[in-house]
Design a protein around this motif. Sequence first.
Motif, PDB file in Angstrom:
ATOM      1  N   CYS A 241      10.701  -9.003   2.339  1.00 22.45           N
ATOM      2  CA  CYS A 241       9.629  -8.024   2.170  1.00 22.45           C
ATOM      3  C   CYS A 241       8.325  -8.709   1.777  1.00 22.45           C
ATOM      4  CB  CYS A 241      10.008  -6.981   1.124  1.00 22.45           C
ATOM      5  SG  CYS A 241      11.291  -5.878   1.747  1.00 22.45           S
ATOM      6  N   PHE A 242       7.224  -8.149   2.270  1.00 19.14           N
ATOM      7  CA  PHE A 242       5.937  -8.780   1.998  1.00 19.14           C
ATOM      8  C   PHE A 242       4.822  -7.752   1.932  1.00 19.14           C
ATOM      9  CE2 PHE A 242       6.679  -8.905   6.598  1.00 19.14           C
ATOM     10  CZ  PHE A 242       5.510  -8.358   7.101  1.00 19.14           C
ATOM     11  N   SER A 243       3.674  -8.211   1.480  1.00 19.34           N
ATOM     12  CA  SER A 243       2.461  -7.400   1.484  1.00 19.34           C
ATOM     13  C   SER A 243       1.415  -8.136   2.292  1.00 19.34           C
ATOM     14  CB  SER A 243       1.939  -7.204   0.064  1.00 19.34           C
ATOM     15  OG  SER A 243       2.773  -6.317  -0.625  1.00 19.34           O
ATOM     16  N   ASP A 263       6.715 -10.009  -1.294  1.00 19.47           N
ATOM     17  CA  ASP A 263       6.703  -8.927  -2.276  1.00 19.47           C
ATOM     18  C   ASP A 263       8.159  -8.515  -2.522  1.00 19.47           C
ATOM     19  OD1 ASP A 263       5.816  -7.064  -4.052  1.00 19.47           O
ATOM     20  OD2 ASP A 263       4.386  -6.129  -2.691  1.00 19.47           O
ATOM     21  N   PHE A 270       6.023  -1.689  -5.680  1.00 22.80           N
ATOM     22  CA  PHE A 270       6.407  -1.888  -4.282  1.00 22.80           C
ATOM     23  C   PHE A 270       6.382  -0.598  -3.465  1.00 22.80           C
ATOM     24  CE2 PHE A 270       9.329  -2.517  -0.741  1.00 22.80           C
ATOM     25  CZ  PHE A 270       8.860  -3.715  -0.221  1.00 22.80           C
ATOM     26  N   ARG A 272       4.694   2.196  -4.199  1.00 24.18           N
ATOM     27  CA  ARG A 272       3.572   3.071  -4.574  1.00 24.18           C
ATOM     28  C   ARG A 272       2.744   3.430  -3.352  1.00 24.18           C
ATOM     29  NH1 ARG A 272       0.739   0.404  -9.113  1.00 24.18           N
ATOM     30  NH2 ARG A 272       2.277   1.459 -10.400  1.00 24.18           N
ATOM     31  N   VAL A 273       2.319   4.695  -3.271  1.00 24.35           N
ATOM     32  CA  VAL A 273       1.440   5.116  -2.170  1.00 24.35           C
ATOM     33  C   VAL A 273       0.061   5.464  -2.713  1.00 24.35           C
ATOM     34  CG1 VAL A 273       3.293   5.953  -0.681  1.00 24.35           C
ATOM     35  CG2 VAL A 273       2.247   7.513  -2.311  1.00 24.35           C
ATOM     36  N   PHE A 279       7.707   6.005  -5.208  1.00 19.79           N
ATOM     37  CA  PHE A 279       8.942   6.612  -4.705  1.00 19.79           C
ATOM     38  C   PHE A 279      10.192   6.080  -5.401  1.00 19.79           C
ATOM     39  CE2 PHE A 279       6.081   7.963  -1.393  1.00 19.79           C
ATOM     40  CZ  PHE A 279       6.542   9.244  -1.148  1.00 19.79           C
ATOM     41  N   ARG A 280      10.211   4.798  -5.783  1.00 18.50           N
ATOM     42  CA  ARG A 280      11.373   4.270  -6.517  1.00 18.50           C
ATOM     43  C   ARG A 280      10.960   3.940  -7.944  1.00 18.50           C
ATOM     44  NH1 ARG A 280      12.020   0.673  -2.038  1.00 18.50           N
ATOM     45  NH2 ARG A 280      13.082   1.823  -0.388  1.00 18.50           N
TER      46      ARG A 280
ATOM     47  N   MET B 241       3.765   3.804   1.892  1.00 12.06           N
ATOM     48  CA  MET B 241       2.673   2.845   2.002  1.00 12.06           C
ATOM     49  C   MET B 241       2.981   1.812   3.087  1.00 12.06           C
ATOM     50  SD  MET B 241      -0.237   1.782   1.494  1.00 12.06           S
ATOM     51  CE  MET B 241      -1.171   2.388   0.108  1.00 12.06           C
ATOM     52  N   GLN B 243       2.442  -1.134   5.399  1.00 16.67           N
ATOM     53  CA  GLN B 243       1.513  -2.262   5.337  1.00 16.67           C
ATOM     54  C   GLN B 243       1.484  -3.034   6.647  1.00 16.67           C
ATOM     55  OE1 GLN B 243       0.977  -4.693   2.035  1.00 16.67           O
ATOM     56  NE2 GLN B 243       1.258  -3.076   0.546  1.00 16.67           N
ATOM     57  N   CYS B 249       7.746  -5.260   6.743  1.00 16.29           N
ATOM     58  CA  CYS B 249       7.331  -5.593   5.371  1.00 16.29           C
ATOM     59  C   CYS B 249       8.166  -4.888   4.310  1.00 16.29           C
ATOM     60  CB  CYS B 249       5.853  -5.309   5.160  1.00 16.29           C
ATOM     61  SG  CYS B 249       5.460  -3.573   4.914  1.00 16.29           S
ATOM     62  N   HIS B 251       7.853  -1.969   2.810  1.00 20.36           N
ATOM     63  CA  HIS B 251       7.261  -1.015   1.877  1.00 20.36           C
ATOM     64  C   HIS B 251       7.585   0.442   2.190  1.00 20.36           C
ATOM     65  CE1 HIS B 251       4.783  -3.588  -0.684  1.00 20.36           C
ATOM     66  NE2 HIS B 251       4.752  -4.390   0.365  1.00 20.36           N
TER      67      HIS B 251
END
Lengths: 338, 279
Positions: A241-243, A263, A270, A272-273, A279-280, B241, B243, B249, B251
């Motif tokens: 997982c990444f951003s 990420d 992680f 968050r919107v 959500f978690r 969200m 990304q 990813c 998210h």
Amino acid sequence: MTGGSFYVIKKSGLQKLLDSLSRRMTVFVPVKGPDDYNFREMKPGNSLNIDGYENTEFPPRMIFMPDRETILEYEKNSAKAPAEARTAVFGIRPCDVHALNILDKVMLGHDYREEHYGKKRERSVVMALACRKAGENCFCGSMGTDAVKEGFDLLFTEQGDGYHVAAGSEKGERIVAENKRLFRKTDDEAKKIRIRCKKNMNIENLPEIMKDMRDSKIWQDVAGRCLSCASCTFSCPTCYCFSLTHESDIANPDRARVLREMDYCMLVRFSRVAGGFVFRKERNERVKQFFYHKLLYGYNNEGALHCVGCGRCISECMAKIDITEEVRKVREEHGRKK
Amino acid sequence: MAEKNESYRPVPAKILSVMKENERVKTFRLSFVSREDNASFSFTPGQFAMFGVAGVGEAPISICSPSFEHKYIEVSIRKAGNVTGAMFGMKKGDTVWVRGPYGRGFPLDECKGRDIVLVAGGIGFPPLASVIDHLARHRKEYGRIWVLYGARDFEDLVFRKRSKRWTGIENLKMLVTVESPCTSWNGCTGMVTDLFSGLDVDGKRTVAMSCGPPVMMKFVTLGLQKMGIQDNDIYLSLERMMQCGIGKCGHCSIGDRHVCTDGPVFRYGEIKNMLERVW
């Protein structure tokens, strides 16, 4: 791969091979730090020292998906990707080769092929190294990941005063051909080394069992001990997982860049919107995300468990949470419920 | 193996106009700098694209212009974070970076011949506006249409002007409600689900599409089920969200699904079987 050619190389020959490769590309090898081995760049003239090497503290994933990497550079009317260097990695253990095969399916399969990862993988040479003995927390024996058939260019197995080498790809054969005075061809397969793991995980029907156990109290119990530090996800060879982070250039406002930063789903932010909703939010949901991604979701999507039995999440966990123990509890409770 | 190659490389678009919907929402009309990009960009209502401001970031936003309009695209943005905040300060002629479209939109072809209920909440209205434009253009191919739109208050309503072009369309009924009334509002007051009681819906003939905050969609789904609409005929656009936009990813994952590639529009039949809590 079956049908690949076999060779032998002396220990001194391996040193020469790595030295010669390091003049043409970036070569990563296991290097001992204060505590553990990790993949570090080997410069021409450096010598390989892997006596006592079991596995790296952090997985080879970090070479193909570094912590923080520029993937795009914006100019006024365009955005370009930086050039990708050629790399070779020596010393990847079989479990981690399995992990790379999984990452390839995730990053290059499904609807989209992730070009940056794809380019890095294309321009890299994987020189795997079979294990001689199991580490403290290894459980590859029960995961079927202690041996490897595909995903490497060359597979080294210690033998006598050198190594048996199996070529697993055209790329591997090319390296042998380019350095042919270091290799001697052989018809023999590598002698099987049986390694004994202290830990094991029973994976029979595990995805189905996990599916049944989503509401189990076990996850609350794990969450009660978990510190949400993300060490498990940080050290896992199949976590990807990444951003995408954007940065501006203060000196030159027309320029900006996009970074891909690893990420971790164990962190609150992680999921968050916009507007701040998470959500978690509960730790037990994030703990479940880790276990379920490894043992159910990954299986559903890529046809293989996303756990390869490397044991890193056990070694790194400050709360001493042990995935093999938790799975044992899950199976027990599932058996009782039936 | 994969069908499409993705490098996250966006293309530049210029802002043609900015329309202020209310204090917190603006609609941007954009045109790609390159003529080729303008010609090749096509989308299905309900799909999203990544809209970026160089050096600040990108945000996943549903496209709200009509999908048959090829000269420009429009997005409505509520000021909520860094990217939307930066876009809020932009004006005509400024550059926005766009990549996409991504995801699965509303199944407009599959719904031909059916009655349609659209239920929007707050900033969930813009993607459904694109659906309404499609339905209006192909009016004869669909049955009766209801558009239900709820907002917090009169100030929060968007597309007050655009809504006017849908009045007078045969068999299209639009009902709007606000939670907190004020002197400038003389319409319905209450939650969007309060509008359900006045509808003469034949559940079996009807397809529902909804976009709004999670809590709203939860109650909307219950209401739609009560009207006899089947779980697989209820389409909901989920928010996460996104990304990367390409299912990598992590998210936007819900269980083994990705909102960006498997959604954002899902049938309720799919949502109720997801392996993780959705809302």
